[in-house]
Design a protein around this motif. Structure first.
Motif, PDB file in Angstrom:
ATOM      1  N   VAL A  49       0.851  -1.190   0.000  1.00  0.00           N
ATOM      2  CA  VAL A  49       0.000   0.000   0.000  1.00  0.00           C
ATOM      3  C   VAL A  49       0.888   1.242   0.000  1.00  0.00           C
ATOM      4  CG1 VAL A  49      -1.948  -1.125   1.137  1.00  0.00           C
ATOM      5  CG2 VAL A  49      -0.209   0.002   2.513  1.00  0.00           C
ATOM      6  N   ASP A  50       0.342   2.336  -0.496  1.00  0.00           N
ATOM      7  CA  ASP A  50       1.050   3.608  -0.507  1.00  0.00           C
ATOM      8  C   ASP A  50       0.878   4.302   0.832  1.00  0.00           C
ATOM      9  OD1 ASP A  50       1.905   3.491  -3.206  1.00  0.00           O
ATOM     10  OD2 ASP A  50      -0.085   4.108  -3.866  1.00  0.00           O
ATOM     11  N   VAL A  51       1.970   4.772   1.408  1.00  0.00           N
ATOM     12  CA  VAL A  51       1.955   5.580   2.620  1.00  0.00           C
ATOM     13  C   VAL A  51       2.954   6.721   2.423  1.00  0.00           C
ATOM     14  CG1 VAL A  51       1.274   3.699   4.165  1.00  0.00           C
ATOM     15  CG2 VAL A  51       3.672   4.134   3.773  1.00  0.00           C
ATOM     16  N   VAL A  52       2.838   7.749   3.246  1.00  0.00           N
ATOM     17  CA  VAL A  52       3.791   8.860   3.207  1.00  0.00           C
ATOM     18  C   VAL A  52       4.529   8.868   4.531  1.00  0.00           C
ATOM     19  CG1 VAL A  52       4.067  11.355   3.026  1.00  0.00           C
ATOM     20  CG2 VAL A  52       2.348  10.194   1.636  1.00  0.00           C
ATOM     21  N   LEU A  53       5.848   8.883   4.466  1.00  0.00           N
ATOM     22  CA  LEU A  53       6.688   8.883   5.651  1.00  0.00           C
ATOM     23  C   LEU A  53       7.757   9.963   5.481  1.00  0.00           C
ATOM     24  CD1 LEU A  53       7.432   7.465   8.332  1.00  0.00           C
ATOM     25  CD2 LEU A  53       8.918   5.997   7.005  1.00  0.00           C
ATOM     26  N   LYS A  54       7.767  10.933   6.387  1.00  0.00           N
ATOM     27  CA  LYS A  54       8.725  12.050   6.316  1.00  0.00           C
ATOM     28  C   LYS A  54       8.683  12.708   4.942  1.00  0.00           C
ATOM     29  CE  LYS A  54      11.480  11.183  10.133  1.00  0.00           C
ATOM     30  NZ  LYS A  54      11.836  12.158  11.102  1.00  0.00           N
ATOM     31  N   ASN A  55       7.483  12.916   4.430  1.00  0.00           N
ATOM     32  CA  ASN A  55       7.250  13.546   3.127  1.00  0.00           C
ATOM     33  C   ASN A  55       7.826  12.754   1.951  1.00  0.00           C
ATOM     34  OD1 ASN A  55       5.774  15.711   4.161  1.00  0.00           O
ATOM     35  ND2 ASN A  55       7.637  16.855   4.605  1.00  0.00           N
ATOM     36  N   HIS A  56       8.002  11.457   2.121  1.00  0.00           N
ATOM     37  CA  HIS A  56       8.460  10.588   1.044  1.00  0.00           C
ATOM     38  C   HIS A  56       7.375   9.557   0.754  1.00  0.00           C
ATOM     39  CE1 HIS A  56      12.402  12.252   1.924  1.00  0.00           C
ATOM     40  NE2 HIS A  56      12.823  11.723   0.793  1.00  0.00           N
ATOM     41  N   ASP A  57       7.050   9.400  -0.521  1.00  0.00           N
ATOM     42  CA  ASP A  57       6.128   8.338  -0.909  1.00  0.00           C
ATOM     43  C   ASP A  57       6.792   7.014  -0.607  1.00  0.00           C
ATOM     44  OD1 ASP A  57       4.175  10.096  -1.839  1.00  0.00           O
ATOM     45  OD2 ASP A  57       5.090  10.180  -3.827  1.00  0.00           O
ATOM     46  N   THR A  88      12.783   2.899  11.461  1.00  0.00           N
ATOM     47  CA  THR A  88      14.088   2.730  10.825  1.00  0.00           C
ATOM     48  C   THR A  88      14.158   3.494   9.515  1.00  0.00           C
ATOM     49  OG1 THR A  88      14.328   0.553  11.823  1.00  0.00           O
ATOM     50  CG2 THR A  88      15.730   1.030   9.930  1.00  0.00           C
ATOM     51  N   LEU A  89      13.127   3.383   8.709  1.00  0.00           N
ATOM     52  CA  LEU A  89      13.114   4.106   7.442  1.00  0.00           C
ATOM     53  C   LEU A  89      13.129   5.610   7.692  1.00  0.00           C
ATOM     54  CD1 LEU A  89      12.994   3.977   4.349  1.00  0.00           C
ATOM     55  CD2 LEU A  89      10.510   4.023   4.551  1.00  0.00           C
ATOM     56  N   GLY A  90      12.337   6.084   8.632  1.00  0.00           N
ATOM     57  CA  GLY A  90      12.313   7.508   8.956  1.00  0.00           C
ATOM     58  C   GLY A  90      13.660   8.002   9.432  1.00  0.00           C
ATOM     59  N   GLU A  91      14.322   7.224  10.272  1.00  0.00           N
ATOM     60  CA  GLU A  91      15.648   7.607  10.768  1.00  0.00           C
ATOM     61  C   GLU A  91      16.667   7.624   9.628  1.00  0.00           C
ATOM     62  OE1 GLU A  91      18.429   8.923  13.521  1.00  0.00           O
ATOM     63  OE2 GLU A  91      16.251   8.754  13.722  1.00  0.00           O
ATOM     64  N   ALA A  92      16.619   6.646   8.746  1.00  0.00           N
ATOM     65  CA  ALA A  92      17.546   6.613   7.605  1.00  0.00           C
ATOM     66  C   ALA A  92      17.321   7.826   6.712  1.00  0.00           C
ATOM     67  CB  ALA A  92      17.363   5.323   6.820  1.00  0.00           C
TER      68      ALA A  92
END
Length: 99
Positions: A49-57, A88-92
């Protein structure tokens, strides 16, 4: 320029291909009336599914109780990040984009 379409084409096999490296077995989501358990959640064949994390698709794959199995995002035109959870993705993303 073709990475996005290639990642979408890989999605049906991605879980199978990456599980030896990213074998994440999150515990069952708990409510206040259920005792803690270490039983891993069952993975189902669900679509990303599509989500937005730290303004990244971001594209995310969830198990049947709503835990993220893994997700991926394009940081820029040359970088794809694959992670086992949103923290983890947000921190990276933060570490790479903020010097």
């Amino acid at each position: 320029e073709r990475a996005y379409s290639a990642m979408l084409a890989w999605e049906p096999l991605m879980r199978q291909d990456l599980m030896p490296f990213m074998d994440r077995r999150p515990g069952v989501k708990l409510n206040s009336e259920i005792a803690p358990t270490t039983t891993p959640a069952k993975v189902i064949n669900s679509a990303f599914v599509d989500v937005v994390l730290k303004n990244h698709d971001t594209r995310a794959l969830y198990d049947d109780v709503g835990n993220i199995i893994f997700l991926y995002s394009f940081l820029d035109r040359n970088t794809i990040i694959i992670a086992t959870n949103d923290r983890t993705l947000g921190e990276a993303i933060s570490r790479i984009t903020n010097p």
